[in-house]
Enzyme design. Structure first.
Site, PDB file in Angstrom:
ATOM      1  N   HIS A 101      56.585  -3.290 -18.897  1.00  0.00           N
ATOM      2  CA  HIS A 101      57.488  -2.487 -18.082  1.00  0.00           C
ATOM      3  C   HIS A 101      58.867  -2.403 -18.742  1.00  0.00           C
ATOM      4  O   HIS A 101      59.302  -3.341 -19.410  1.00  0.00           O
ATOM      5  CB  HIS A 101      57.640  -3.089 -16.687  1.00  0.00           C
ATOM      6  CG  HIS A 101      56.343  -3.313 -15.977  1.00  0.00           C
ATOM      7  ND1 HIS A 101      55.361  -2.356 -15.909  1.00  0.00           N
ATOM      8  CD2 HIS A 101      55.869  -4.399 -15.294  1.00  0.00           C
ATOM      9  CE1 HIS A 101      54.338  -2.834 -15.213  1.00  0.00           C
ATOM     10  NE2 HIS A 101      54.626  -4.064 -14.838  1.00  0.00           N
ATOM     11  N   GLU A 118      59.106  -8.356 -12.350  1.00  0.00           N
ATOM     12  CA  GLU A 118      58.238  -8.726 -11.235  1.00  0.00           C
ATOM     13  C   GLU A 118      57.830 -10.192 -11.300  1.00  0.00           C
ATOM     14  O   GLU A 118      58.119 -10.902 -12.272  1.00  0.00           O
ATOM     15  CB  GLU A 118      56.983  -7.845 -11.228  1.00  0.00           C
ATOM     16  CG  GLU A 118      56.130  -7.951 -12.480  1.00  0.00           C
ATOM     17  CD  GLU A 118      55.048  -6.877 -12.547  1.00  0.00           C
ATOM     18  OE1 GLU A 118      55.203  -5.813 -11.911  1.00  0.00           O
ATOM     19  OE2 GLU A 118      54.046  -7.100 -13.255  1.00  0.00           O
ATOM     20  N   HIS A 176      51.764  -8.209 -20.400  1.00  0.00           N
ATOM     21  CA  HIS A 176      51.031  -8.981 -19.399  1.00  0.00           C
ATOM     22  C   HIS A 176      49.789  -8.222 -18.939  1.00  0.00           C
ATOM     23  O   HIS A 176      49.646  -7.018 -19.162  1.00  0.00           O
ATOM     24  CB  HIS A 176      51.926  -9.276 -18.190  1.00  0.00           C
ATOM     25  CG  HIS A 176      52.425  -8.033 -17.510  1.00  0.00           C
ATOM     26  ND1 HIS A 176      53.539  -7.350 -17.942  1.00  0.00           N
ATOM     27  CD2 HIS A 176      51.962  -7.343 -16.443  1.00  0.00           C
ATOM     28  CE1 HIS A 176      53.745  -6.302 -17.163  1.00  0.00           C
ATOM     29  NE2 HIS A 176      52.794  -6.268 -16.242  1.00  0.00           N
ATOM     30  N   ARG A 196      51.034   1.509 -20.512  1.00  0.00           N
ATOM     31  CA  ARG A 196      49.732   0.920 -20.812  1.00  0.00           C
ATOM     32  C   ARG A 196      49.563   0.822 -22.321  1.00  0.00           C
ATOM     33  O   ARG A 196      49.631   1.822 -23.034  1.00  0.00           O
ATOM     34  CB  ARG A 196      48.630   1.768 -20.175  1.00  0.00           C
ATOM     35  CG  ARG A 196      47.262   1.116 -20.145  1.00  0.00           C
ATOM     36  CD  ARG A 196      46.236   2.011 -19.459  1.00  0.00           C
ATOM     37  NE  ARG A 196      46.538   2.222 -18.053  1.00  0.00           N
ATOM     38  CZ  ARG A 196      46.687   3.419 -17.492  1.00  0.00           C
ATOM     39  NH1 ARG A 196      46.575   4.508 -18.220  1.00  0.00           N
ATOM     40  NH2 ARG A 196      46.957   3.514 -16.205  1.00  0.00           N
TER      41      ARG A 196
END
Length: 320
Positions: A101, A118, A176, A196
């Site tokens: 991200h 996150e 991740h 992605r």
């Protein structure tokens, strides 16, 4: 102002499973549910209030009316009429893609409101479940591109076996992936942007390979190896145990078997409580009573001073 509950937003995914419906005690025939968005200000997927004075209205709409009364003075100055956190439950019946991200700088470059940091809290996990989080060492962008091309990208990422109550912090820029058999709660900045990197050569329902974002991801990745990892903490009963404190959210876990009062009188923020296990009764300083069960999520307005919690319940507490 009473605590607020929302209708869950169920998201189908090719990697989704069947645990969310059972865990949340819902009635649905939808298959392969990968995510339940519990609290969302994402445009087009705003949470709808389930009961009380604002029943049927979406979160950002109510925020624009209540402003700092709902989220706090400083939060409203920073975020305006867009709710700053996105809370989900995620059920991975198959491995998710390898992804990354953007941070705040990269988000602004691509015209996005903000980056996406996150955290994960493992609610349940199959005995063999693992996840990928953070690099094993430092790598160069050239090595990264080569490993994507020759299908060895997973070799550069740390793999962790997981179990119930494990916690992971994934700052923006960390490579991740949630692995098969993981069921978790996710707390993140309000963003639905994912780059992605690798998807195991899988095809979607139409027989097409899912889009990769190799170039954008390369610009976002922190190649120094200073990135996501497991959070080491000691579980304790009847006290708040800090998990993650970062510029974007602060999260603790409570595992209560005794009555406890949560004091928010000095906090200039909303609070979100995420039921993980058991059930409790919450009574605020205005006398509003609300039940919180495993699989439920509740928004406590910034005007609330105290919450008295009774019952046998484990929950996450998060705020900005």
């Amino acid at each position: 102002m009473s605590p607020i509950k929302f209708k869950p937003i169920l998201k189908h995914a090719i990697w989704g499973g069947n645990k969310i419906i059972k865990y949340k005690k819902l009635h649905s025939d939808v298959q392969q549910i990968g995510e339940s968005w519990e609290v969302s200000g994402i445009e087009g997927s705003e949470s709808i209030i389930a009961d009380g004075e604002y029943t049927g209205r979406n979160l950002n709409d109510v925020l624009s009316e209540l402003k700092e009364r709902l989220i706090g003075k400083e939060n409203y100055r920073l975020f305006g009429d867009v709710f700053p956190l996105l809370v989900k439950f995620i059920d991975a019946a198959k491995d998710l893609s390898i992804q990354v991200h953007p941070n705040e700088e990269m988000a602004k470059k691509y015209g996005l409101r903000n980056g996406k940091t996150e955290m994960w809290f493992i609610v349940d996990a199959d005995p063999s479940a693992t996840l990928l989080c953070g690099l094993k060492g430092s790598f160069t962008p050239e090595q990264y591109r080569e490993m994507v091309e020759n299908d060895t990208i997973c070799d550069m990422i740390k793999e962790y076996p997981v179990k119930e109550d494990d916690c992971f912090y994934i700052p923006a820029g960390s490579i991740h992936s949630i692995g098969k058999g993981c069921f978790l709660a996710e707390i993140q900045q309000t963003s639905d942007v994912t780059y992605r990197i690798y998807d195991y050569k899988r095809k979607d329902e139409n027989g097409n390979y899912r889009e990769l974002h190799t170039k954008e991801a390369a610009e976002c990745i922190d190649f120094t190896g200073k990135n996501g990892s497991r959070i080491d903490y000691t579980p304790k009963k009847n006290v708040g145990v800090p998990l993650v404190s970062c510029p974007f959210f602060n999260t603790a876990v409570y595992d209560l078997s005794e009555t406890m009062t949560l004091d928010y009188s000095d906090l200039d923020s909303f609070v979100i409580l995420i039921g993980i296990k058991g059930e409790g009764k919450l009574t605020d300083n205005e006398g509003n009573e609300t039940a919180l069960k495993a699989g439920e999520t509740m928004l406590i307005p910034a005007t609330t001073k105290t919450i008295n919690v009774t019952g046998m319940i484990k929950f996450l507490e998060t705020y900005v």
